[in-house]
Design an enzyme around this catalytic site. Sequence first.
Site, PDB file in Angstrom:
ATOM      1  N   GLY A   1       0.832  -1.206   0.000  1.00  0.00           N
ATOM      2  CA  GLY A   1       0.000   0.000   0.000  1.00  0.00           C
ATOM      3  C   GLY A   1       0.854   1.238   0.000  1.00  0.00           C
ATOM      4  N   ASN A   2       0.231   2.354   0.266  1.00  0.00           N
ATOM      5  CA  ASN A   2       0.969   3.623   0.335  1.00  0.00           C
ATOM      6  C   ASN A   2       0.406   4.444   1.477  1.00  0.00           C
ATOM      7  OD1 ASN A   2      -1.168   5.558  -0.737  1.00  0.00           O
ATOM      8  ND2 ASN A   2      -1.086   3.997  -2.348  1.00  0.00           N
ATOM      9  N   SER A   3       1.060   5.571   1.771  1.00  0.00           N
ATOM     10  CA  SER A   3       0.704   6.307   2.987  1.00  0.00           C
ATOM     11  C   SER A   3      -0.255   7.476   2.734  1.00  0.00           C
ATOM     12  CB  SER A   3       1.984   6.816   3.668  1.00  0.00           C
ATOM     13  OG  SER A   3       2.774   7.501   2.727  1.00  0.00           O
ATOM     14  N   SER A   4      -1.039   7.406   1.657  1.00  0.00           N
ATOM     15  CA  SER A   4      -2.006   8.486   1.408  1.00  0.00           C
ATOM     16  C   SER A   4      -3.083   8.478   2.497  1.00  0.00           C
ATOM     17  CB  SER A   4      -2.653   8.286   0.038  1.00  0.00           C
ATOM     18  OG  SER A   4      -3.679   9.226  -0.121  1.00  0.00           O
TER      19      SER A   4
ATOM     20  N   ALA B   1      -4.210   7.765  -4.480  1.00  0.00           N
ATOM     21  CA  ALA B   1      -2.918   7.167  -4.850  1.00  0.00           C
ATOM     22  C   ALA B   1      -3.223   5.706  -5.178  1.00  0.00           C
ATOM     23  CB  ALA B   1      -1.941   7.277  -3.689  1.00  0.00           C
TER      24      ALA B   1
END
Length: 422
Positions: A225-228, A292
Amino acid sequence: MGEFIASRVAFQPGEVFALSRVVLGVSGGIAAYKAADLLRKLVEAGHDVTVVPTAAALKFVGAATWAALSHHPVSAQVWDAAEDVPHVRLGREAELVVVAPATADLLARAAHGLADDLLTNTLLTARCPVLFVPAMHTEMWEHAATVENVATLRRRGSIVLEPATGRLTGADTGKGRLPEPAEIAQLAELLLRRPDALPADLTGQHVVISAGGTREPLDPVRFLGNSSSGKQGYALATVAAARGARVTLVAANVELPDPANTEVVRVVTTAELRDAVHKAAQDADVVVMAAAVADFRPTTPAGHKIKKSGAGPAPITLAENADVLAELVAARRPGQLLVGFAAETGDASGSVLEHGRAKLARKGCDLLVVNAVGEGRAFGQADNAAVILGCDGTERTVEFGPKALLAASVWDAVATTSHRQK
Ligand code: CTP
């Protein structure tokens, strides 16, 4: 509104921020208790807030609460401290008046120019932006008298938000709830920085916004995942709804309260986001891809938790996800406006803006919002700075500030771009 002169300067990181004078009007509905939280947020943001309750509001929350949280004396009527002429001074000095909750009675008195207490006097003397945040039972909101009073106030330049839908005072649900105090505070902050930020120019339009970051499962408990945080997409939704749009918010893994007057569709993976965005886009006038979106996913997620085997980690093989924005561009219906976001870091092959320009051309959307990320900037933060690139070569720089401020500039760019197309 036209006579309002902003006394603020552009906010840069680390700069001391000028104090704004805000009047918080509170009228007599049960949601008055939520206004205490709103007051606290405005004070914590550094504003000098004077609370002006109505007599009915004081039956719900006492003067001591307002005085303690605002650090100012509190009065509901014009006779206290008359030597100070508060019924004129408060309105004249205010840079913003927020009335939350605004009851049907308060809206009626304001629409008719009555001046029978300190709050209505203040509304008559204020020349700054005025934000009414109505809260009442659905029947009262829908009554022809209230509908006409709201139309009158809006015609005169006041901003009257639509109430949120949800649980009301009793066991009933419907339209009439006060939006979350954090959301009201966000809009108040926006108006202090840009008094013209909330025109009703999106009325009648359906806008679809994706927010947050998609997650691709590796096994039942792990994901790529990502940190959005979703804050920018949520700010876009809040501002669009306040500008009159019907809003569908496709939220990927966002832990924020639902913005008022938006339909929130929750998704986890890129495949789910893709389905939800395409479905909502069918009748959308504008689609903003602020999420994102993960470009890759593990080809075959394990059906059970992956264990250490003792032989070192197994490699992860990835498959490419669909490019949702590219698909939207390919399938766009006539007149539909498509906005992309690009979180970029500069590198040896080009600057943040150069990458942005190349991406706008590659993606084929109408607008691309380019922001610099890395080193704690943008992701998860309350503030953001960006450049909005138009396919016609326009470039709009948005200074560092709250994400709602960037959201307002995106909707401004959408308004001028769609006007150009018509
Ligand atoms: N986007 C999308 N589908 C994807 C990836 C991105 O719709 N699979 C959208 C994003 O929501 C954003 C825009 O495309 O609005 C640009 O995203 P970004 O990740 O910067 O674009 P990429 O094409 O993946 O470019 P890069 O090679 O720089 O990662």
